[in-house]
Scaffold this motif. Structure first.
Motif, short mmCIF file in Angstrom:
data_model
loop_
_atom_site.label_atom_id
_atom_site.label_comp_id
_atom_site.label_asym_id
_atom_site.label_seq_id
_atom_site.Cartn_x
_atom_site.Cartn_y
_atom_site.Cartn_z
N ALA A 151 -8.09 -2.63 -56.26
CA ALA A 151 -7.00 -2.97 -55.34
C ALA A 151 -7.55 -3.34 -53.97
CB ALA A 151 -6.03 -1.79 -55.22
N ALA A 152 -8.58 -2.64 -53.52
CA ALA A 152 -9.16 -2.90 -52.20
C ALA A 152 -9.78 -4.29 -52.12
CB ALA A 152 -10.21 -1.84 -51.87
N ASP A 153 -10.42 -4.70 -53.21
CA ASP A 153 -11.06 -6.02 -53.23
C ASP A 153 -10.06 -7.15 -53.13
OD1 ASP A 153 -13.62 -5.00 -53.34
OD2 ASP A 153 -13.82 -5.19 -55.51
N LYS A 154 -8.78 -6.85 -53.45
CA LYS A 154 -7.72 -7.85 -53.30
C LYS A 154 -7.07 -7.76 -51.92
CE LYS A 154 -6.55 -7.69 -58.22
NZ LYS A 154 -5.54 -7.19 -59.19
N GLY A 155 -7.63 -6.90 -51.06
CA GLY A 155 -7.11 -6.80 -49.70
C GLY A 155 -6.01 -5.78 -49.52
N TYR A 156 -5.80 -4.88 -50.52
CA TYR A 156 -4.73 -3.89 -50.39
C TYR A 156 -5.21 -2.78 -49.45
CZ TYR A 156 -0.70 -1.07 -51.70
OH TYR A 156 0.48 -0.36 -51.67
N VAL A 157 -4.63 -2.72 -48.28
CA VAL A 157 -5.13 -1.88 -47.20
C VAL A 157 -5.11 -0.39 -47.53
CG1 VAL A 157 -4.83 -1.28 -44.77
CG2 VAL A 157 -4.56 -3.65 -45.50
N PRO A 158 -4.02 0.16 -48.10
CA PRO A 158 -4.05 1.60 -48.43
C PRO A 158 -5.20 1.96 -49.37
CG PRO A 158 -1.79 0.80 -48.51
CD PRO A 158 -2.67 -0.41 -48.36
N ALA A 159 -5.55 1.04 -50.28
CA ALA A 159 -6.67 1.30 -51.19
C ALA A 159 -7.99 1.29 -50.44
CB ALA A 159 -6.69 0.26 -52.31
N GLN A 160 -8.12 0.41 -49.45
CA GLN A 160 -9.33 0.38 -48.63
C GLN A 160 -9.48 1.71 -47.89
OE1 GLN A 160 -8.51 -3.12 -46.29
NE2 GLN A 160 -9.39 -4.50 -47.82
N PHE A 161 -8.37 2.21 -47.37
CA PHE A 161 -8.41 3.49 -46.68
C PHE A 161 -8.82 4.62 -47.62
CE2 PHE A 161 -6.08 7.46 -45.74
CZ PHE A 161 -6.74 7.81 -44.56
N MET A 162 -8.23 4.64 -48.84
CA MET A 162 -8.54 5.72 -49.79
C MET A 162 -10.00 5.65 -50.26
SD MET A 162 -6.12 7.79 -49.85
CE MET A 162 -6.84 8.84 -51.12
N ALA A 188 -9.65 -1.37 -43.15
CA ALA A 188 -8.23 -1.03 -43.13
C ALA A 188 -7.71 -0.93 -41.70
CB ALA A 188 -8.00 0.29 -43.87
N ALA A 189 -8.52 -0.36 -40.81
CA ALA A 189 -8.10 -0.19 -39.41
C ALA A 189 -7.90 -1.54 -38.73
CB ALA A 189 -9.14 0.63 -38.66
N ALA A 190 -8.81 -2.47 -39.02
CA ALA A 190 -8.72 -3.80 -38.40
C ALA A 190 -7.44 -4.53 -38.80
CB ALA A 190 -9.94 -4.63 -38.77
N GLN A 191 -6.85 -4.11 -39.94
CA GLN A 191 -5.61 -4.72 -40.40
C GLN A 191 -4.37 -3.93 -39.96
OE1 GLN A 191 -5.93 -6.45 -44.60
NE2 GLN A 191 -7.78 -5.20 -44.51
N GLY A 192 -4.60 -2.97 -39.05
CA GLY A 192 -3.46 -2.27 -38.46
C GLY A 192 -3.00 -1.04 -39.20
N TYR A 193 -3.81 -0.51 -40.12
CA TYR A 193 -3.41 0.68 -40.88
C TYR A 193 -3.66 1.92 -40.04
CZ TYR A 193 -2.58 3.42 -45.13
OH TYR A 193 -2.07 4.28 -46.07
N ALA A 246 -6.16 4.72 -41.00
CA ALA A 246 -7.55 4.28 -40.89
C ALA A 246 -7.97 4.20 -39.42
CB ALA A 246 -7.74 2.93 -41.56
N GLN A 247 -7.08 3.77 -38.56
CA GLN A 247 -7.38 3.73 -37.13
C GLN A 247 -7.66 5.13 -36.60
OE1 GLN A 247 -3.80 1.72 -35.89
NE2 GLN A 247 -4.73 -0.31 -36.04
N PHE A 248 -6.85 6.10 -37.05
CA PHE A 248 -7.09 7.49 -36.65
C PHE A 248 -8.44 7.98 -37.19
CE2 PHE A 248 -6.69 12.05 -37.76
CZ PHE A 248 -6.65 12.57 -36.47
N ALA A 249 -8.75 7.61 -38.44
CA ALA A 249 -10.03 8.01 -39.03
C ALA A 249 -11.20 7.44 -38.24
CB ALA A 249 -10.10 7.56 -40.48
N MET A 250 -11.07 6.20 -37.77
CA MET A 250 -12.14 5.59 -36.96
C MET A 250 -12.26 6.32 -35.62
SD MET A 250 -13.74 3.34 -38.65
CE MET A 250 -14.74 2.80 -37.25
N GLY A 251 -11.12 6.72 -35.08
CA GLY A 251 -11.16 7.50 -33.84
C GLY A 251 -11.92 8.80 -34.03
N LEU A 252 -11.64 9.49 -35.13
CA LEU A 252 -12.34 10.75 -35.43
C LEU A 252 -13.84 10.54 -35.55
CD1 LEU A 252 -10.07 12.51 -38.10
CD2 LEU A 252 -10.44 13.21 -35.72
N TYR A 293 -11.15 6.76 -28.20
CA TYR A 293 -9.88 6.68 -27.47
C TYR A 293 -9.12 5.39 -27.86
CZ TYR A 293 -6.58 6.41 -23.60
OH TYR A 293 -5.43 6.33 -22.85
N ALA A 294 -9.85 4.26 -27.92
CA ALA A 294 -9.21 2.98 -28.23
C ALA A 294 -8.57 3.00 -29.62
CB ALA A 294 -10.23 1.85 -28.13
N TRP A 295 -9.28 3.60 -30.61
CA TRP A 295 -8.71 3.67 -31.96
C TRP A 295 -7.53 4.64 -32.02
CZ3 TRP A 295 -9.18 0.02 -35.20
CH2 TRP A 295 -10.34 -0.72 -35.33
#
Length: 532
Positions: free
Chosen positions: A387-398, A423-428, A431-437, A453-455
């Motif tokens: 699913a992630a390879d097709k661009g499905y963002v929740p799958a990329q996060f998981m 996933a974060a770059a696509q607004g998820y 994932a943005q919170f995970a990048m912040g962590l 802070y930015a993420w």
């Protein structure tokens, strides 16, 4: 081959007949074979005399025994269709053969068709090819088309696309609608001829104008999608409607979709439902699935979970992936059907195997948690990745979550970061919170509190409560952000509303550290948050 004509000739009543009929019949009685055939023809069609199939059969028989090929052919037709005589496909073959051996092309075509289908005779594609070839050589358009189909498919003849195209073209030039459609498809795919979209459209138009439902549907599809033509929903609806009126199930379904999704005045829930029902009545899987969704959601119909389940099941058993997914979900929630995690995983797994994106992600979750299937992290990884390879963002996060597990064989902090970042770059937000962590803790990346802070800000603006909490703490401590107790209070208040654990206590601590002026501004902040 038995003969079915040892019978009493039915009496005829020739009162009120035309003079032309009486003249022809007199010649027929005198033994003129052509007049005998003509008399049979006039009886058959009710031309100058009352329609009488028994008399038609009688006079055709006389002409046929005289060796008239056209009469033999017409006797074949009457036996094949059961007109004026009991239907007898073997007798039809007998009469067609007599006419065909005299070179009568329509009889050769019909004989080819019967051999191809195994009607009244053993199925034999070689003999079918032979009879079609003899008729085609005489310019019979139907035979040319059928022979072309044999060369295109390699059934009954060696596959030869160029020869198929030549035969289609000869037939199409005579106005044969099916050949025009077949030629259009060859031009569209570039098979046996150079690919040419405009030629494809030109032949589609000709076939559609001649009433070919498949061509009408394809022309509608081109207008609908803007393929080779300027997108035009009104014209798409026109062609879909013409094909749908002939019972073309896919056209009925697509017409339903148009009425469901197009802008006014085409948009009509009532018409969409009507066409979905017509297509579903023909077991069109897409229509069954859409109708199921309407019953599930009560859209345009009274909500009926049992009916929805039945419709999803019909389409799912045809192998339609969307319906398999929807049917599987019903087993999860017990809507219209008993809860059954195994059945849910079975049907969703079938959809996932066919490439259904949401089903693939869902199977990843099930394998990850062991819901309805054995817990299997490698299988979860497989489904998430598809699913992630097709661009499905929740799958990329998981995938990021799975690669981030320290106790997992798939543990890989750098790989986790790469999937979180996608996933974060696509607004998820998660994932943005995970990048912040990660930037906050230096897990898989170089620590960078300003990046953290930015993420957090990007996630917090989407309502992520834990990101809001962390922003509040950063402002309160002046850590990675400017020391600002009012900003801290604002973020912590939002985090509290979002249910973040510890947000209220942190907000109270911030309040205690405020000076009189800052405390005075709390009421204004609360009002702004209420308005937001």
């Amino acid at each position: 081959m038995h003969n079915s004509f040892c019978q009493t000739v039915p009496p005829s009543t020739d009162q009120g007949c035309s003079a032309d009929f009486l003249r022809v019949k007199a010649l027929a009685r005198a033994g003129d074979a052509s007049a005998q055939h003509r008399t049979g023809f006039m009886y058959f069609h009710g031309e100058g005399v009352g329609r009488d199939l028994g008399q038609a059969l009688h006079w055709y028989l006389k002409a046929a025994y005289s060796g008239l090929a056209l009469a033999q052919y017409n006797l074949g037709v009457m036996h094949q269709r059961g007109q004026g005589v009991e239907r007898d496909e073997q007798q039809a073959v007998h009469w067609y053969l007599l006419a065909a051996e005299q070179g009568y092309a329509p009889a050769q075509f019909n004989l080819g068709w019967m051999h191809a289908r195994g009607v009244g005779v053993a199925r034999d594609v070689t003999k079918a090819h032979g009879w079609f070839a003899r008729a085609a050589a005489q310019g019979d358009a139907g035979a040319q088309n059928n022979l072309g189909m044999m060369y295109e498919t390699g059934k009954g003849a060696p596959r030869d696309l160029a020869r198929a195209v030549a035969l289609y073209r000869s037939s199409a030039m005579q106005g044969h609608a099916r050949a025009q459609f077949n030629l259009a498809m060859c031009c569209q795919r570039g098979e046996g001829v150079e690919q040419d979209e405009q030629q494809a459209i030109e032949w589609l138009r000709k076939a559609a104008d001649h009433g070919h439902a498949g061509a009408q549907f394809n022309l509608g599809l081109r207008y609908d999608k803007g393929t080779g033509l300027v997108q035009d929903s009104e014209r798409a609806a026109h062609w879909y409607r013409r094909a749908a009126g002939q019972g073309h199930a896919s056209a009925q379904f697509n017409l339903g979709l148009l009425h469901d999704t197009a802008a006014p005045p085409l948009r009509s829930e009532v018409l969409a439902l009507e066409w979905y029902r017509k297509a579903a009545a023909q077991h069109h899987a897409g229509a069954l699935d859409h109708l199921g969704l309407r019953y599930q959601n009560g859209q345009g119909v009274e909500r009926d979970d049992v009916r929805a389940a039945a419709l999803f099941e019909q389409a799912a058993r045809q192998g339609f992936p969307s319906a398999q997914y929807h049917y599987g979900l019903l087993f999860d929630g017990g809507r219209g059907i008993a809860i059954d995690a195994l059945q849910a995983a079975h049907w969703i797994g079938l959809a996932a195997a066919q490439g259904h994106l949401r089903a693939q992600f869902d199977m990843g979750l099930r394998c990850d948690a062991g819901t309805g299937v054995a817990q299997d992290e490698q299988a979860a990884l497989h489904w998430y990745r598809r699913a992630a390879d097709k661009g499905y963002v929740p799958a990329q996060f998981m995938l990021g979550v799975l690669h981030d597990r320290v106790d997992s064989p798939a543990y890989d902090p750098q790989l986790a970061v790469s999937w979180f970042l996608k996933a974060a770059a696509q607004g998820y937000a998660r994932a943005q919170f995970a990048m912040g962590l990660r930037y906050d803790s230096g897990n898989g990346v170089t620590p960078d509190h300003h990046a953290a802070y930015a993420w957090y800000v990007r996630a917090a603006r989407q309502g992520h409560a834990r990101a809001q909490l962390n922003l509040g703490l950063m402002h309160a401590a002046g850590h990675g952000a400017g020391h600002d107790l009012l900003a801290a209070y604002a973020w912590l208040a939002q985090a509290e509303r979002g249910g973040a654990h510890g947000a209220r206590a942190a907000r109270d601590q911030v309040t205690e550290r405020m000076n009189i002026d800052e405390v005075a501004q709390i009421a204004r902040l609360e009002e702004e948050l209420e308005l937001a």
